[in-house]
Write a protein that holds these residues in place. Structure first.
Motif, PDB file in Angstrom:
ATOM      1  N   ASN A   1      -7.467   5.174  -0.123  1.00 17.32           N
ATOM      2  CA  ASN A   1      -6.925   4.061  -0.900  1.00 17.32           C
ATOM      3  C   ASN A   1      -5.415   4.038  -0.771  1.00 17.32           C
ATOM      4  O   ASN A   1      -4.761   5.091  -0.732  1.00 17.32           O
ATOM      5  N   VAL A   2      -4.854   2.828  -0.745  1.00 19.53           N
ATOM      6  CA  VAL A   2      -3.396   2.649  -0.776  1.00 19.53           C
ATOM      7  C   VAL A   2      -3.107   1.687  -1.916  1.00 19.53           C
ATOM      8  O   VAL A   2      -3.237   0.466  -1.766  1.00 19.53           O
ATOM      9  N   GLY A   3      -2.767   2.247  -3.072  1.00 22.27           N
ATOM     10  CA  GLY A   3      -2.544   1.442  -4.269  1.00 22.27           C
ATOM     11  C   GLY A   3      -1.158   1.651  -4.839  1.00 22.27           C
ATOM     12  O   GLY A   3      -0.395   2.498  -4.377  1.00 22.27           O
ATOM     13  N   GLY A   4      -0.846   0.868  -5.853  1.00 23.42           N
ATOM     14  CA  GLY A   4       0.486   0.867  -6.444  1.00 23.42           C
ATOM     15  C   GLY A   4       0.751   2.044  -7.359  1.00 23.42           C
ATOM     16  O   GLY A   4      -0.138   2.858  -7.642  1.00 23.42           O
TER      17      GLY A   4
ATOM     18  N   TRP B   1       1.693  10.804   0.898  1.00 24.06           N
ATOM     19  CA  TRP B   1       2.206   9.461   0.604  1.00 24.06           C
ATOM     20  C   TRP B   1       2.140   9.152  -0.879  1.00 24.06           C
ATOM     21  O   TRP B   1       1.134   9.436  -1.543  1.00 24.06           O
ATOM     22  N   ARG B   2       3.208   8.569  -1.379  1.00 21.74           N
ATOM     23  CA  ARG B   2       3.239   8.030  -2.736  1.00 21.74           C
ATOM     24  C   ARG B   2       4.051   6.738  -2.718  1.00 21.74           C
ATOM     25  O   ARG B   2       5.056   6.659  -2.006  1.00 21.74           O
ATOM     26  N   PRO B   3       3.648   5.736  -3.498  1.00 22.69           N
ATOM     27  CA  PRO B   3       4.440   4.502  -3.554  1.00 22.69           C
ATOM     28  C   PRO B   3       5.755   4.749  -4.270  1.00 22.69           C
ATOM     29  O   PRO B   3       5.816   5.535  -5.228  1.00 22.69           O
TER      30      PRO B   3
ATOM     31  N   ALA C   1      -5.983  10.991  -3.090  1.00 24.94           N
ATOM     32  CA  ALA C   1      -6.367  11.633  -1.830  1.00 24.94           C
ATOM     33  C   ALA C   1      -5.279  11.511  -0.775  1.00 24.94           C
ATOM     34  O   ALA C   1      -4.937  12.487  -0.103  1.00 24.94           O
ATOM     35  N   ILE C   2      -4.707  10.324  -0.618  1.00 29.17           N
ATOM     36  CA  ILE C   2      -3.666  10.153   0.393  1.00 29.17           C
ATOM     37  C   ILE C   2      -2.397  10.904  -0.008  1.00 29.17           C
ATOM     38  O   ILE C   2      -1.656  11.394   0.852  1.00 29.17           O
ATOM     39  N   ALA C   3      -2.157  11.039  -1.307  1.00 29.91           N
ATOM     40  CA  ALA C   3      -1.014  11.839  -1.759  1.00 29.91           C
ATOM     41  C   ALA C   3      -1.220  13.311  -1.413  1.00 29.91           C
ATOM     42  O   ALA C   3      -0.302  13.985  -0.914  1.00 29.91           O
ATOM     43  N   ALA C   4      -2.425  13.803  -1.634  1.00 30.60           N
ATOM     44  CA  ALA C   4      -2.697  15.222  -1.398  1.00 30.60           C
ATOM     45  C   ALA C   4      -2.766  15.553   0.090  1.00 30.60           C
ATOM     46  O   ALA C   4      -2.273  16.604   0.523  1.00 30.60           O
TER      47      ALA C   4
END
Length: 350
Positions: free
Chosen positions: A281-284, A333-335, A326-329
Motif C-alpha cells: 500500500n502507498v497511502g497518506g 518509505w514514509r510520506p 509494510a512498505i515502511a518496514a
C-alpha cells in the motif's frame, strides 16, 4: 542504471520521472501521448518515445538496456459501466501481458507496477464488541435512506468500525477498472514466477497534487471538488461527509515508486530473491474524511463552503484507509507531505 517508465508523460508518471532523474537513474519514457500537444510536460534529462505499450515492436525498440520497468501506463478514466470492459481489458490487461512477454524476451528482471486501492473494494472493519475483523454486508437501502451510512455485521447487524486496510486484506474489485488492475497484478506475479524476475505492485491510494487530472479514480473526490471550486461552485459532498480515505501527495507516491525500483534492481541479480512478487500500500500520512478534503479545497477567499447533501450511491465504498506499515518496514518509505500542506498547495493552484 536505466529505468523505463511507461505512462511517464502522465500525472503520476511525470513525477516519477523527475524523482528518478534526481536519484541518478538514466530514464527513458514510453507514452502514447509523449510530446503530443496537450500531454503532460516533458522532463529535461529523460528520453521520450511515443508509442503504445500493447505493441510488441515498440517494446522491442525501447526495452534493450533497461534494468527496471515502472509500468504506469493504463486507462484510468471514470468508466461508464460494463460496456467499457473491452477498452479497459485492452489498455490495461492486454498491454500488461504484452509488456511482461517482452520483459521475458529481453531478460529484464525488475518490474514495478502501479496498482490501486480499488482492488480491495471496501475497506477493513472490526466488530464493535469483539474487535474481530469482519467483511461487511452490503449496505441496506433502508439504512442509507435513513442516513445510516456505516456497514453492518452480516451476522448480528452491529454497526462496524473502520480499520486500516493492509495488503493481506481480501481483494474484491467492484468495477471493470478495478478488475483490470487486479489482473495486472496477477500478470506481474506470473511473470516473476516464470522468469525468476522480481516484481513489486504498489497499491496507490488517493493520489493528489499539482497537475491532477479531473477524471482519475486515484484522486476521485479531490478532483471533483477541485473542479467545483475552480468553477466557483460549492463542492457537493455525498452521504454525511465522514467517509474515511488515505490521501497521498503525488511527490510522495513518486518517491515510493522510485524506491521500489531501486529495491527490485537490487534483487534482480540475487538468485535467492528471484521469482518474487510483493504488494505494498502507498497511502497518506494521516486519515481524512471526504468533508475534510472539501473544506481544505474551499478554504481560499471567495470560495463557497461545501454542501453536505446526504445523497448516496448504494455501491459506493464507505471507508478505505491504507496501512502503509509494510512498505515502511521493508523499503523504508514514509510520506512526508502533510495533508494540510498538500491541499493548501492544490487549492492555491485552482
Amino acid at each position: 542504471m536505466r529505468l523505463l517508465v511507461t505512462g511517464g508523460a502522465g500525472f503520476i508518471g511525470s513525477a516519477v520521472v523527475r524523482t528518478a532523474l534526481t536519484a541518478g537513474w538514466d530514464v527513458r519514457v514510453l507514452d502514447a501521448a509523449a510530446r503530443r500537444e496537450g500531454a503532460g510536460p516533458t522532463v529535461d534529462g529523460a528520453d521520450y518515445v511515443r508509442g503504445d505499450v500493447a505493441t510488441p515492436e515498440v517494446l522491442d525498440a525501447v526495452l534493450p538496456g533497461a534494468d527496471v520497468v515502472c509500468h504506469l501506463a493504463a486507462k484510468v478514466g471514470l468508466e461508464q459501466g460494463i460496456a467499457d470492459a473491452p477498452s479497459y481489458a485492452s489498455a490495461n490487461v492486454l498491454a500488461t501481458a504484452e509488456l511482461v512477454s517482452a520483459l521475458a524476451r529481453h531478460r529484464v528482471r525488475g518490474l514495478v507496477l502501479a496498482s490501486s486501492m480499488v482492488v480491495y473494494g471496501d475497506g477493513s472493519y472490526v466488530h464493535p464488541g469483539s474487535g474481530r475483523s469482519v467483511r461487511p454486508a452490503p449496505r441496506r437501502e433502508a439504512d442509507l435512506a435513513a442516513g445510516l451510512f456505516d456497514p453492518r455485521d452480516p451476522d448480528d447487524g452491529a454497526i462496524l468500525l473502520p480499520a486500516r486496510t493492509s495488503e493481506d486484506a481480501p481483494t474484491d474489485p467492484r468495477s471493470v477498472y478495478a478488475l483490470s488492475k487486479l489482473a495486472q497484478e496477477h500478470l506481474a506475479a506470473a511473470w516473476a514466477r516464470g522468469t525468476e524476475g522480481t516484481a513489486i505492485a504498489l497499491r496507490y491510494h488517493n493520489v493528489y497534487g499539482p497537475g491532477m487530472p479531473r477524471n482519475t479514480p486515484y484522486a476521485g473526490v479531490a478532483a471533483l471538488f477541485a473542479s467545483a471550486v475552480a468553477r466557483g461552485e460549492a463542492p457537493q459532498v455525498f452521504e454525511d461527509g465522514r467517509q474515511r480515505r488515505s490521501f497521498v501527495h503525488v511527490e510522495d507516491v513518486a518517491a515510493a515508486t522510485v524506491l521500489a525500483a531501486g529495491a527490485v534492481a537490487g534483487k534482480a541479480g540475487d538468485s535467492s530473491s528471484s521469482g518474487s512478487f510483493r504488494t505494498f500500500n502507498v497511502g497518506g500520512p494521516s486519515v481524512q474524511t471526504i468533508l475534510d478534503v472539501a473544506e481544505a479545497l474551499a478554504c481560499r477567499p471567495g470560495a463557497l463552503a461545501p454542501v453536505v447533501t446526504g445523497r448516496y450511491r448504494p455501491g459506493d465504498v464507505r471507508h478505505i484507509v491504507a496501512s502503509s506499515a509494510a512498505i515502511a518496514a521493508e523499503l523504508g518509505w514514509r510520506p512526508h507531505i502533510a495533508f494540510d500542506d498538500g491541499m493548501r498547495g492544490l487549492a492555491a493552484g485552482l
